[in-house]
Design a protein around this motif. Structure first.
Motif, PDB file in Angstrom:
ATOM      1  N   ASP A  98      20.007  23.938  -2.705  1.00 42.60           N
ATOM      2  CA  ASP A  98      20.026  21.904  -2.641  1.00 42.60           C
ATOM      3  C   ASP A  98      20.326  20.912  -3.369  1.00 42.60           C
ATOM      4  O   ASP A  98      19.604  20.015  -4.141  1.00 42.60           O
ATOM      5  N   ALA A  99      21.311  21.352  -3.742  1.00 44.70           N
ATOM      6  CA  ALA A  99      21.957  20.632  -4.259  1.00 44.70           C
ATOM      7  C   ALA A  99      22.777  19.403  -3.655  1.00 44.70           C
ATOM      8  O   ALA A  99      23.177  19.773  -2.359  1.00 44.70           O
ATOM      9  N   VAL A 100      22.899  17.606  -3.302  1.00 45.90           N
ATOM     10  CA  VAL A 100      23.663  16.757  -2.806  1.00 45.90           C
ATOM     11  C   VAL A 100      24.768  16.573  -2.929  1.00 45.90           C
ATOM     12  O   VAL A 100      24.863  16.346  -4.218  1.00 45.90           O
ATOM     13  N   VAL A 101      25.968  17.272  -2.716  1.00 46.88           N
ATOM     14  CA  VAL A 101      27.539  17.152  -2.486  1.00 46.88           C
ATOM     15  C   VAL A 101      28.275  15.791  -1.787  1.00 46.88           C
ATOM     16  O   VAL A 101      27.410  15.745  -1.059  1.00 46.88           O
ATOM     17  N   SER A 102      28.904  14.816  -2.235  1.00 49.40           N
ATOM     18  CA  SER A 102      29.119  14.272  -1.473  1.00 49.40           C
ATOM     19  C   SER A 102      30.846  13.698  -1.961  1.00 49.40           C
ATOM     20  O   SER A 102      30.781  13.358  -3.518  1.00 49.40           O
ATOM     21  N   TYR A 156      29.721  14.690   3.169  1.00 55.26           N
ATOM     22  CA  TYR A 156      29.017  14.741   2.263  1.00 55.26           C
ATOM     23  C   TYR A 156      27.851  16.475   2.666  1.00 55.26           C
ATOM     24  O   TYR A 156      28.518  16.278   3.639  1.00 55.26           O
ATOM     25  N   ALA A 157      27.453  17.044   1.715  1.00 52.63           N
ATOM     26  CA  ALA A 157      26.230  18.561   2.199  1.00 52.63           C
ATOM     27  C   ALA A 157      25.620  18.883   0.756  1.00 52.63           C
ATOM     28  O   ALA A 157      25.690  18.072   0.101  1.00 52.63           O
ATOM     29  N   ILE A 158      24.525  19.725   1.759  1.00 53.02           N
ATOM     30  CA  ILE A 158      23.775  20.546   1.125  1.00 53.02           C
ATOM     31  C   ILE A 158      24.168  21.780  -0.035  1.00 53.02           C
ATOM     32  O   ILE A 158      24.570  22.918   1.571  1.00 53.02           O
ATOM     33  N   VAL A 195      29.265  24.297  -0.892  1.00 53.88           N
ATOM     34  CA  VAL A 195      29.360  23.358  -0.234  1.00 53.88           C
ATOM     35  C   VAL A 195      30.775  23.698   0.349  1.00 53.88           C
ATOM     36  O   VAL A 195      32.115  23.352  -0.565  1.00 53.88           O
ATOM     37  N   ARG A 196      31.500  22.966   1.658  1.00 56.91           N
ATOM     38  CA  ARG A 196      32.780  23.183   2.238  1.00 56.91           C
ATOM     39  C   ARG A 196      32.565  21.346   2.916  1.00 56.91           C
ATOM     40  O   ARG A 196      32.221  21.240   3.434  1.00 56.91           O
ATOM     41  N   LEU A 197      34.135  20.253   2.565  1.00 57.49           N
ATOM     42  CA  LEU A 197      33.800  19.148   3.318  1.00 57.49           C
ATOM     43  C   LEU A 197      35.155  18.921   3.322  1.00 57.49           C
ATOM     44  O   LEU A 197      36.287  19.621   2.834  1.00 57.49           O
ATOM     45  N   SER A 198      35.175  18.445   4.350  1.00 57.02           N
ATOM     46  CA  SER A 198      36.227  17.762   4.898  1.00 57.02           C
ATOM     47  C   SER A 198      36.614  16.468   4.887  1.00 57.02           C
ATOM     48  O   SER A 198      35.948  15.458   5.496  1.00 57.02           O
TER      49      SER A 198
END
Length: 216
Positions: free
Chosen positions: A31-35, A136-138, A145-148
């Motif tokens: 539940d950590a928000v990554v952006s 962003y992702a949680i 998380v995996r961001l693109s």
């Protein structure tokens, strides 16, 4: 000259995969928000619509991430009334006591952390993270998380409801086309969340008392 410009444009537009692991004391954090943030990311934001329901006198989901300008609907799926509010600087609002789906949508137009509560049920708590970025992702149970995002330089931001002083961790990161990874360690101060009455009859009785109080 034109081929060079096209080559540079293609490099900038190339999507890069970034995998982020979030930890606390060496353990994965859920539940950590990554952006990812940059001027170009802010320019790419498109407002949307989100839903935060109220079920079993709890907000669902507990943590939401939305882009600036997004409208949020707050349906009430319970058989009791709720009064949703926030005193957070990023969005101050209050929805009058209601049930069903009659509440008007709320537009979140300023980036920041918005804490939600219910004036009727003290244990109800939720968070809306408003970001000026489409990237962003949680984190899930494995803390990842995996961001693109297109190649470029960004501010990587990580926030969690239990983060100390409510200040997100930030660092600069450059994406250059090849897959990348990062690990972020948080300093958390786990808080004891308000607990709802365990008995449904007790909840109903509490709601009845609150209604009587409002009438006098």
């Amino acid at each position: 000259m034109l081929p060079v410009l096209l080559l540079l444009w293609g490099f900038a537009a190339q999507a890069t995969e970034l995998q982020v692991l979030v930890r606390f004391n060496g353990m994965p954090v859920t539940d950590a928000v990554v952006s990812l943030h940059s001027p170009a990311a802010a320019a790419a934001v498109k407002p949307g619509t989100a839903v935060i329901d109220q079920r079993n006198t709890q907000f669902t989901p507990r943590i939401s991430v939305i882009t600036t300008g997004t409208r949020v609907l707050f349906p009430n799926s319970d058989n009791v009334r709720h009064q949703v509010y926030s005193f957070s600087p990023a969005k101050r609002f209050e929805l009058p006591l209601y049930s069903g789906r009659a509440a008007p949508p709320v537009t979140f137009d300023t980036p920041g952390i918005v804490v939600l509560g219910c004036n009727i049920h003290d244990w109800m708590l939720a968070y809306v993270v408003v970001v000026d970025s489409p990237y962003y992702a949680i984190t899930s149970a494995d803390g990842q998380v995996r961001l693109s995002a297109p190649a470029g330089t960004y501010t990587l931001r990580v926030w969690h409801p239990d983060i100390r002083d409510n200040q997100p961790v930030e660092r600069k990161i450059t994406l250059a086309g090849a897959a990348a990874d990062a690990t972020v360690d948080l300093d958390l101060a786990p808080q004891k969340a308000p607990v709802a009455p365990a008995d449904d009859k007790l909840r109903a009785l509490q709601e009845k008392f609150r209604r009587l109080k409002e009438q006098h």
